[in-house]
Scaffold this active site. Structure first.
Site, mmCIF file in Angstrom:
data_model
loop_
_atom_site.group_PDB
_atom_site.id
_atom_site.type_symbol
_atom_site.label_atom_id
_atom_site.label_comp_id
_atom_site.label_asym_id
_atom_site.label_seq_id
_atom_site.Cartn_x
_atom_site.Cartn_y
_atom_site.Cartn_z
ATOM 1 N N HIS A 142 0.834 -1.208 0.000
ATOM 2 C CA HIS A 142 0.000 0.000 0.000
ATOM 3 C C HIS A 142 0.868 1.258 0.000
ATOM 4 O O HIS A 142 0.656 2.165 -0.815
ATOM 5 C CB HIS A 142 -0.900 -0.032 1.244
ATOM 6 C CG HIS A 142 -1.727 1.188 1.435
ATOM 7 N ND1 HIS A 142 -3.054 1.270 1.072
ATOM 8 C CD2 HIS A 142 -1.425 2.402 1.963
ATOM 9 C CE1 HIS A 142 -3.527 2.467 1.363
ATOM 10 N NE2 HIS A 142 -2.553 3.169 1.911
ATOM 11 N N GLU A 143 1.834 1.317 0.911
ATOM 12 C CA GLU A 143 2.648 2.536 1.036
ATOM 13 C C GLU A 143 3.542 2.753 -0.181
ATOM 14 O O GLU A 143 3.702 3.882 -0.647
ATOM 15 C CB GLU A 143 3.497 2.459 2.314
ATOM 16 C CG GLU A 143 2.692 2.414 3.604
ATOM 17 C CD GLU A 143 1.764 3.606 3.791
ATOM 18 O OE1 GLU A 143 2.079 4.696 3.264
ATOM 19 O OE2 GLU A 143 0.726 3.455 4.451
#
Length: 289
Positions: A142-143
């Site tokens: 995600h990051e």
């Protein structure tokens, strides 16, 4: 008469904002097809990312972990996510990034981030929520997607354009000879409208996009993407189901997020099943010395 003026002022601001958005540089997200407004270059973003990362690491309150039991699993997961990124539709950007991973010893900080240029930080406080290396892969997928998809640069561009539009609208209202109180009230309404109607929805779009592409990266790295659902179920439990109304939040609600992940899961599982599996070992407990 006042009612007509108000209509005109809102119309002027809307047209100015629309023109500003049209004139900005546009790119298309290779996974979702969403059009992105960008006013900076990748090299500029990488410089900003490196500066921000240096500030974090040089902060005397920030203590990098020295414990290999904490460092090794994070670097192992990050390395596999980075390799997946280099095989992804963001391969060119991922190859250009100068990747770096830091584990920060802070058991109370439930966070991780990836900055433009591939600068990654993981706080040990995220371990109980991620629980396993597969859960951490969902977090890092995600990051890292935020950095690869240039979401931070897009947010800066949106803010610059919205501010410019409001300044021009304010000048137009002042030049029209409108009542000062009416002008202030209109500008306040326009500011709220830009925040709720434009900036926050874009931020939610970024989060959903990062969730979607992030589980594809995690799956390609050999981590079970179903762990992303368990991750957000644990997040929901920790938050007690609270938080602001979704339409006033920069993030999708937990339930929305979980349902979206389940919808995307067949695509992610199809990728995962073709890859050699990564370890699903538990992350270390907090409070280690």
């Amino acid at each position: 008469m006042i009612r007509n003026r108000r209509f005109i002022h809102h119309g002027v601001a809307g047209m100015v904002l629309a023109l500003a958005l049209v004139n900005a540089g546009c790119e298309t997200n290779p996974y979702t097809g969403r059009s992105q407004l960008l006013t900076t270059s990748v090299s500029e973003e990488m410089k900003l990312g490196a500066q921000a990362y240096a500030q974090v690491k040089n902060d005397p309150k920030v203590k990098p972990s020295q414990d290999p039991r904490e460092i090794e699993p994070v670097k192992r997961v990050a390395a596999r996510i980075i390799e997946a990124a280099k095989r992804s539709k963001y391969a060119e950007t991922a190859q250009a990034f100068q990747w770096e991973v830091t584990v920060i010893k802070n058991d109370k900080m439930m966070n991780a981030f990836a900055l433009p240029g591939g600068k990654i930080a993981v706080y040990t406080g995220i371990f109980p929520v991620a629980k396993t290396e597969a859960g951490l892969a969902a977090v890092l997928g995600h990051e890292v997607t935020h950095a690869l998809a240039r979401h931070g640069a897009e947010r800066m561009s949106e803010g610059q354009l919205a501010n410019a539009a409001l300044q021009i609208a304010g000048a137009a209202i002042g030049a029209s000879g409108a009542d000062p109180f009416l002008g202030q009230a209109t500008m306040a309404a326009l500011g709220a409208g830009a925040q709720v109607g434009v900036l926050l929805p874009f931020s939610r779009a970024h989060e959903s996009e990062a969730d979607y592409i992030g589980i594809l990266l995690a799956a390609d790295a050999g981590y079970d993407p179903r762990e992303s659902v368990h991750l957000w179920e644990r997040m929901e439990q920790l938050s007690g189901g609270g938080g602001p109304a979704e339409f006033l939040s920069t993030h999708p609600g937990h339930e929305t997020r979980i349902q979206q992940l389940k919808k995307w899961m067949p695509e992610a599982l199809a990728i995962y099943q073709k890859k050699p599996p990564g370890t699903a070992a538990d992350l270390p407990p907090l409070g280690m010395r």
